[in-house]
Scaffold this motif. Structure first.
Motif, short mmCIF file in Angstrom:
data_model
loop_
_atom_site.label_atom_id
_atom_site.label_comp_id
_atom_site.label_asym_id
_atom_site.label_seq_id
_atom_site.Cartn_x
_atom_site.Cartn_y
_atom_site.Cartn_z
N PRO A 109 -62.26 29.37 11.18
CA PRO A 109 -61.96 29.50 12.61
C PRO A 109 -60.80 30.43 12.91
CG PRO A 109 -61.31 27.34 11.80
CD PRO A 109 -62.10 27.98 10.70
N GLU A 110 -60.01 30.78 11.89
CA GLU A 110 -58.92 31.72 12.09
C GLU A 110 -59.37 33.17 11.90
OE1 GLU A 110 -55.91 30.76 13.13
OE2 GLU A 110 -56.74 28.72 13.20
N ARG A 111 -60.65 33.36 11.56
CA ARG A 111 -61.16 34.72 11.31
C ARG A 111 -62.36 35.02 12.20
NH1 ARG A 111 -61.09 35.25 4.75
NH2 ARG A 111 -62.78 36.69 5.24
N VAL A 112 -62.24 34.67 13.46
CA VAL A 112 -63.30 34.95 14.44
C VAL A 112 -62.84 36.10 15.33
CG1 VAL A 112 -64.78 34.03 16.26
CG2 VAL A 112 -63.95 32.51 14.43
N GLY A 113 -63.54 37.22 15.26
CA GLY A 113 -63.19 38.39 16.05
C GLY A 113 -64.27 38.73 17.06
N MET A 114 -64.15 39.91 17.66
CA MET A 114 -65.10 40.32 18.70
C MET A 114 -65.22 41.83 18.68
SD MET A 114 -64.90 39.20 22.72
CE MET A 114 -66.25 39.50 23.87
N VAL A 171 -61.66 43.72 25.17
CA VAL A 171 -60.23 43.95 25.35
C VAL A 171 -59.65 42.92 26.31
CG1 VAL A 171 -58.51 45.58 26.22
CG2 VAL A 171 -60.39 46.40 24.78
N ALA A 172 -60.37 42.64 27.40
CA ALA A 172 -59.90 41.65 28.37
C ALA A 172 -59.77 40.27 27.74
CB ALA A 172 -60.86 41.61 29.56
N THR A 173 -60.73 39.92 26.90
CA THR A 173 -60.68 38.62 26.22
C THR A 173 -59.46 38.52 25.33
OG1 THR A 173 -63.10 38.45 26.29
CG2 THR A 173 -61.95 37.06 24.69
N ALA A 174 -59.13 39.62 24.65
CA ALA A 174 -57.96 39.62 23.78
C ALA A 174 -56.67 39.50 24.58
CB ALA A 174 -57.94 40.90 22.94
N LEU A 175 -56.64 40.09 25.78
CA LEU A 175 -55.39 40.15 26.55
C LEU A 175 -55.18 38.94 27.46
CD1 LEU A 175 -55.33 43.93 27.52
CD2 LEU A 175 -54.14 42.79 25.65
N VAL A 176 -56.26 38.45 28.08
CA VAL A 176 -56.10 37.36 29.06
C VAL A 176 -57.10 36.24 28.84
CG1 VAL A 176 -55.09 38.88 30.81
CG2 VAL A 176 -57.57 38.54 30.78
N GLY A 177 -57.72 36.20 27.67
CA GLY A 177 -58.72 35.18 27.39
C GLY A 177 -58.17 33.85 26.94
N GLU A 178 -56.86 33.68 27.06
CA GLU A 178 -56.19 32.41 26.76
C GLU A 178 -56.60 31.86 25.39
OE1 GLU A 178 -56.68 29.80 30.12
OE2 GLU A 178 -55.97 31.31 31.53
N ASP A 179 -57.35 30.76 25.36
CA ASP A 179 -57.64 30.10 24.09
C ASP A 179 -58.67 30.84 23.24
OD1 ASP A 179 -59.61 29.62 25.93
OD2 ASP A 179 -59.86 27.49 25.46
N ALA A 180 -59.27 31.92 23.74
CA ALA A 180 -60.23 32.68 22.93
C ALA A 180 -59.54 33.22 21.68
CB ALA A 180 -60.83 33.82 23.73
N ASN A 181 -58.42 33.90 21.88
CA ASN A 181 -57.55 34.32 20.78
C ASN A 181 -58.31 34.98 19.63
OD1 ASN A 181 -55.08 34.64 19.50
ND2 ASN A 181 -55.22 32.66 18.45
N PRO A 182 -59.03 36.09 19.87
CA PRO A 182 -59.75 36.74 18.76
C PRO A 182 -58.80 37.21 17.67
CG PRO A 182 -59.70 38.14 20.72
CD PRO A 182 -59.18 36.81 21.14
N ALA A 183 -59.25 37.08 16.44
CA ALA A 183 -58.42 37.48 15.30
C ALA A 183 -58.36 38.99 15.14
CB ALA A 183 -58.96 36.84 14.02
N GLY A 223 -66.97 34.04 5.51
CA GLY A 223 -66.18 33.16 6.35
C GLY A 223 -65.69 33.83 7.61
N THR A 224 -65.87 35.15 7.71
CA THR A 224 -65.49 35.89 8.92
C THR A 224 -66.65 35.88 9.90
OG1 THR A 224 -63.93 37.30 7.74
CG2 THR A 224 -64.84 38.19 9.78
N ALA A 225 -66.31 35.83 11.19
CA ALA A 225 -67.33 35.84 12.24
C ALA A 225 -66.97 36.87 13.30
CB ALA A 225 -67.46 34.46 12.89
N VAL A 226 -67.99 37.44 13.94
CA VAL A 226 -67.78 38.43 15.00
C VAL A 226 -68.69 38.08 16.18
CG1 VAL A 226 -67.96 40.84 15.69
CG2 VAL A 226 -67.13 40.27 13.41
N ILE A 227 -68.10 37.97 17.36
CA ILE A 227 -68.88 37.84 18.59
C ILE A 227 -69.17 39.25 19.09
CG2 ILE A 227 -68.78 37.09 21.00
CD1 ILE A 227 -67.11 34.68 19.96
#
Length: 302
Positions: free
Chosen positions: A178-183, A194-206, A76-80
């Motif tokens: 959908p709550e366990r999608v990381g990168m 790192v940028a996606t985690a900090l300023v990616g707004e709705d991306a919100n990686p877990a 159920g976990t996903a990684v981009i």
């Protein structure tokens, strides 16, 4: 935290050297993200082989390629997965597909992000010259100034946000929570992560993984995701200022784990080197397990 250090030595490198043009490989599972083409796009997408691995450049259409696990062991976990290449190319094999297949083998749904790149000369010889010039020049401001780094990645962050939105929109189909999608990203792809985690707004990686990527200090919010870092002491592109990124995460009270290997160079990815840096993937998987990300979860609606 693993902190093995030693004087810098020349890294072990794969046997094959030099760039050789190749045909664009078939990518039947790639899904266009619909983020458009960058205004400065000029030369067509092209691929080449180097170090026995495949690279893409002049990418102007972002795509996401799913690599899904056997449903019987899906967690159920996903990684981009964001390959590196200095935003001039993408290491699609060593830092993309190979990583995704290894994650899928562990029950993690993986998605290789082919994000849009800066335009480079169409000819491979000219591209190689441009790459040499970049590496020989002064350290770019975005390598040491967090604000400049984040401002320079609007196009790539848009691609990452679209990737997260796509994965979550099809979470039920792909058996994903959908709550366990990381990168996880490599080099420039780690900067994007790192940028996606900090300023990616709705991306919100877990959760996020930074593999031989940025180490500069950033302003880290109190809800920043858990961070895994791996790099080698003999990485010629390593910031000599140490590990400010780790301290930024710690100052925010957020989880961070650092693996600092004696040898491995830059770009070790999934190459089978005779260095302890090759252990990074197993460590990343163990870290995900520690955070409960490998426990089977029933998917929920996004």
């Amino acid at each position: 935290m693993t902190t093995t250090s030693a004087p810098i030595h020349a890294p072990a490198t794969p046997v094959q050297h030099g760039m050789t043009p190749i045909e664009i490989p078939a990518q039947p599972d790639a899904i266009e993200l619909g983020t458009g083409q960058p205004p400065e796009a000029s030369a067509p997408e092209a691929w080449h082989s180097e170090y026995g691995s495949m690279f893409a450049r002049n990418v102007s259409t972002a795509t996401l390629t799913p690599v899904l696990p056997d449903p019987a062991k899906a967690t159920g976990t996903a990684v981009i997965v964001a390959p590196g290449g200095g935003f001039m190319s993408l290491s699609m094999e060593n830092e993309g597909w190979d990583v995704a297949r290894a994650l899928a083998d562990r029950g993690v749904a993986a998605f290789v992000l082919k994000y849009r790149l800066k335009p480079t000369p169409e000819g491979l010889d000219d591209f190689a010259a441009a790459l040499r010039s970049m590496l020989a020049g002064p350290r770019p401001s975005h390598r040491h100034d967090p604000a400049t780094a984040l401002r320079s990645l609007d196009v790539q962050i848009a691609d990452a946000r679209a990737a997260f939105a796509l994965v979550r929109s099809r979470a039920t189909e792909w058996t994903i929570d959908p709550e366990r999608v990381g990168m996880v990203g490599f080099s420039a792809g780690a900067m994007l992560t790192v940028a996606t985690a900090l300023v990616g707004e709705d991306a919100n990686p877990a959760f996020i993984g930074d593999v031989y990527g940025p180490l500069a200090a950033f302003e880290v919010p109190e809800d920043a995701p858990p961070l895994f870092i791996a790099l080698a002491a003999d990485d010629g592109l390593m910031d000599p200022s140490g590990f400010p990124l780790v301290e930024s995460w710690r100052a925010a009270g957020r989880p961070v784990e650092l693996h600092f290997y004696e040898q491995g160079g830059h770009g070790f990815g999934m190459y089978p080197k005779e260095t302890t840096s090759t252990d990074w993937f197993d460590s990343f998987v163990s870290w995900m397990r520690m955070h409960g990300l490998l426990e089977r979860a029933e998917p929920t609606s996004p």
